[in-house]
Write an enzyme that holds these catalytic residues in place. Structure first.
Site, mmCIF file in Angstrom:
data_model
loop_
_atom_site.group_PDB
_atom_site.id
_atom_site.type_symbol
_atom_site.label_atom_id
_atom_site.label_comp_id
_atom_site.label_asym_id
_atom_site.label_seq_id
_atom_site.Cartn_x
_atom_site.Cartn_y
_atom_site.Cartn_z
ATOM 1 N N GLU A 286 -53.172 -14.411 79.493
ATOM 2 C CA GLU A 286 -52.177 -14.599 80.556
ATOM 3 C C GLU A 286 -50.965 -15.375 80.037
ATOM 4 O O GLU A 286 -51.116 -16.357 79.311
ATOM 5 C CB GLU A 286 -52.825 -15.362 81.714
ATOM 6 C CG GLU A 286 -51.907 -15.652 82.885
ATOM 7 C CD GLU A 286 -52.564 -16.537 83.928
ATOM 8 O OE1 GLU A 286 -52.022 -16.636 85.050
ATOM 9 O OE2 GLU A 286 -53.621 -17.137 83.638
ATOM 10 N N LYS A 350 -49.461 -9.502 89.280
ATOM 11 C CA LYS A 350 -50.543 -10.209 89.979
ATOM 12 C C LYS A 350 -50.355 -10.079 91.484
ATOM 13 O O LYS A 350 -49.263 -10.288 92.006
ATOM 14 C CB LYS A 350 -50.553 -11.676 89.555
ATOM 15 C CG LYS A 350 -51.779 -12.457 90.042
ATOM 16 C CD LYS A 350 -51.789 -13.856 89.448
ATOM 17 C CE LYS A 350 -53.056 -14.611 89.836
ATOM 18 N NZ LYS A 350 -53.078 -15.979 89.267
ATOM 19 N N CYS A 403 -56.054 -14.006 85.818
ATOM 20 C CA CYS A 403 -56.636 -15.303 86.123
ATOM 21 C C CYS A 403 -57.730 -15.170 87.183
ATOM 22 O O CYS A 403 -58.644 -14.374 87.048
ATOM 23 C CB CYS A 403 -55.535 -16.283 86.536
ATOM 24 S SG CYS A 403 -56.087 -18.004 86.662
#
Length: 529
Positions: A286, A350, A403
């Protein structure tokens, strides 16, 4: 056991409070890095006896008993979440001069809020509480329902769902493909609460037999599923995961950005590890690219020089989008696909952002009190509207989960079974070598088992791994190690169920437990009358 049960039931005041908080805290030992799942036998046995003491008060009406059991559940949950989530405070210490004031909110405030869910779980179970095995069924059903609600209410945070405590190893993870993590929570409470029957005797034989049969099925199904071959994939991807091991404090320094980028390139260019083919896909963690990639053609050129013909780089990066004249640009936490010509051939953003980490909820109000994101971006990140797959030139499809998105079962798209793998890029360096990264890794393993799809997990400081569809680690690097992982992906699991089937099985199990608890409660009321 009867004497101990009696003392717990009759406890009061500070002693009762201490027992409730301690019972919850002991349960946190079931989660990584400890994995002592037997600790939950202690936790839920004590919880049942505490509720027995509250519901057995002849002077209390329905509201009085309901409130008392809510408090018991809240205290239990507070101990459970403080002991399991204290490591969240580590992220605030990286910029202690700015965020140290928020430590009590992270270490105590969040657990206090999450404990409300467990307060309601115990209060709901109290409505159908009885004196035999039925109360175990009621507690199991209510925890399953509440853990499901915890996954989406107020954006959701299903971290350390009780069901994970029953899944320390792949053998004990397989049932999640049948009933999902929330069904596993019901199964876990059913099994872990059963020893409470030894202290009260009523319903002991049928209750212990049911719990033993449930555990036997759980282990037996695990053995069966692990014995099944994976689906053969004749054109399987060979993947390289880069784990650069960059300390988070260093990532926050602008002066080190160029050097950090070079470290990723150097690791990517290493020759294949012994016995492995040249990787088709290289995966960075990430936000590995420490600048806006689309504004840095030199960086794209460096990537093209590093990649061999036909290789694809998947990298976490911040994506900027122009919002038009008079408006600030939008920023997204993204994964880019870059080919060997240095061209961006795909991107996905995301969807589920971290509150106070990537955006500030109720922004207009809280910013007036000086509350800001941990990540310094003007206005924070923006969420994507939908989760998009990255399709490689070969036609293979990869879904990325950035994440903590990997912990949300509801975030998994319906067509996940058409993809080759799940890609989970993360940066757990915020939390140091605490239980956090280990707990996060376990949840990624269970997501592989639930979906029946391999997981490619790239973490900045670890834990990175190739996880097969049965939750087994094919190859990996532990926390704090710097290096690469080269491995070929397996095919999907044989006979993996869809999310819809898991939902059906979850609700059927919930209904069964609810009916059992209602029958037991009705029988108790008849005896009392």
């Amino acid at each position: 056991m009867e004497r101990l049960a009696g003392r717990i039931m009759l406890s009061s005041g500070f002693g009762r409070t201490f027992i409730a908080i301690g019972a919850g805290a002991v349960g946190a030992l079931a989660f990584p890095p400890f994995g002592f799942f037997a600790s939950l036998f202690i936790s839920f046995t004590l919880l049942v006896w505490l509720v027995d003491g509250a519901t057995g008060n002849p002077d209390g009406g329905l509201w009085s008993r309901g409130w008392k059991t809510f408090v018991i559940g809240w205290l239990f949950g507070f101990g459970y979440f403080v002991a399991g989530l204290w490591w969240l405070g580590n992220a605030l210490l990286l910029e202690a001069d700015e965020f140290a004031w928020a430590l009590p909110l992270a270490i105590l405030g969040l657990p206090a809020c999450l404990a409300i869910f467990y307060g309601f779980a115990v209060m709901l179970a109290n409505l159908l509480w009885s004196d035999g095995w039925g109360r175990i069924a009621a507690l199991s059903a209510s925890f399953g329902l509440i853990e499901w609600l915890r996954s989406f209410v107020l954006t959701g945070f299903p971290w350390n769902t009780v069901g994970f405590g029953l899944m320390p190893i792949p053998l004990m993870m397989q049932t999640s493909n049948l009933i999902g993590i929330f069904g596993m929570s019901m199964l876990a409470v059913l099994i872990f609460s059963a020893p409470a029957l030894l202290g009260t005797k009523k319903g002991m034989v049928p209750g212990l037999c049911i719990a033993a049969l449930a555990m036997a099925f759980h282990l037996g199904y695990g053995l069966y599923r692990l014995s099944q071959p994976l689906v053969a994939d004749g054109s399987a991807l060979t993947v390289r995961i880069v784990q650069p091991g960059i300390d988070q404090s260093r990532k926050m320094l602008n002066a080190d950005r160029a050097e950090i980028f070079k470290e990723h390139l150097r690791l990517s260019a290493l020759p294949p590890t012994e016995g492995q083919k040249r990787p088709d896909v290289i995966v960075w963690p990430e936000t590995s690219v420490p600048f806006i990639l689309t504004q840095n053609p030199d960086a794209l050129e460096e990537i093209s020089k590093t990649l061999e013909d036909g290789q694809i780089l998947l990298t976490g990066a911040v994506r900027m989008e122009d919002a038009g004249a008079g408006h600030a640009p939008r920023y997204y936490n993204s994964v880019y696909a870059v080919d060997s010509q240095g061209q961006i051939i795909g991107a996905t953003d995301k969807v589920h952002l971290v509150p106070f980490g990537e955006y500030v909820p109720f922004e207009n109000i809280l910013r007036s009190f000086g509350v800001d994101n941990l990540i310094s971006l003007p206005g924070g990140f923006s969420p994507a509207a939908t989760r998009e797959a990255i399709t490689l030139p070969s036609g293979k499809k990869l879904y990325s989960f950035i994440c903590y998105e990997i912990i949300f079962p509801g975030e998994v798209p319906d067509d996940i079974t058409t993809s080759t793998a799940i890609v989970n890029v993360t940066n757990d360096g915020w939390f140091g070598n605490t239980p956090g990264p280990y707990q996060h890794f376990q949840q990624a393993r269970v997501r592989a088992v639930e979906t029946g799809i391999p997981v490619i997990r790239a973490a900045n400081t670890g834990i990175s791994a190739i996880i097969d569809p049965l939750g087994r680690i094919v190859a990996g690097l532990d926390y704090g190690q710097k290096g690469i992982i080269d491995s070929t992906l397996s095919g999907p699991a044989t006979g993996a169920l869809t999310a819809d089937m898991r939902h059906i099985h979850f609700w059927l199990l919930f209904a069964l437990l609810l009916v059992c608890s209602m029958i037991a409660r009705t029988g108790l009321m008849k005896r009392e009358n």
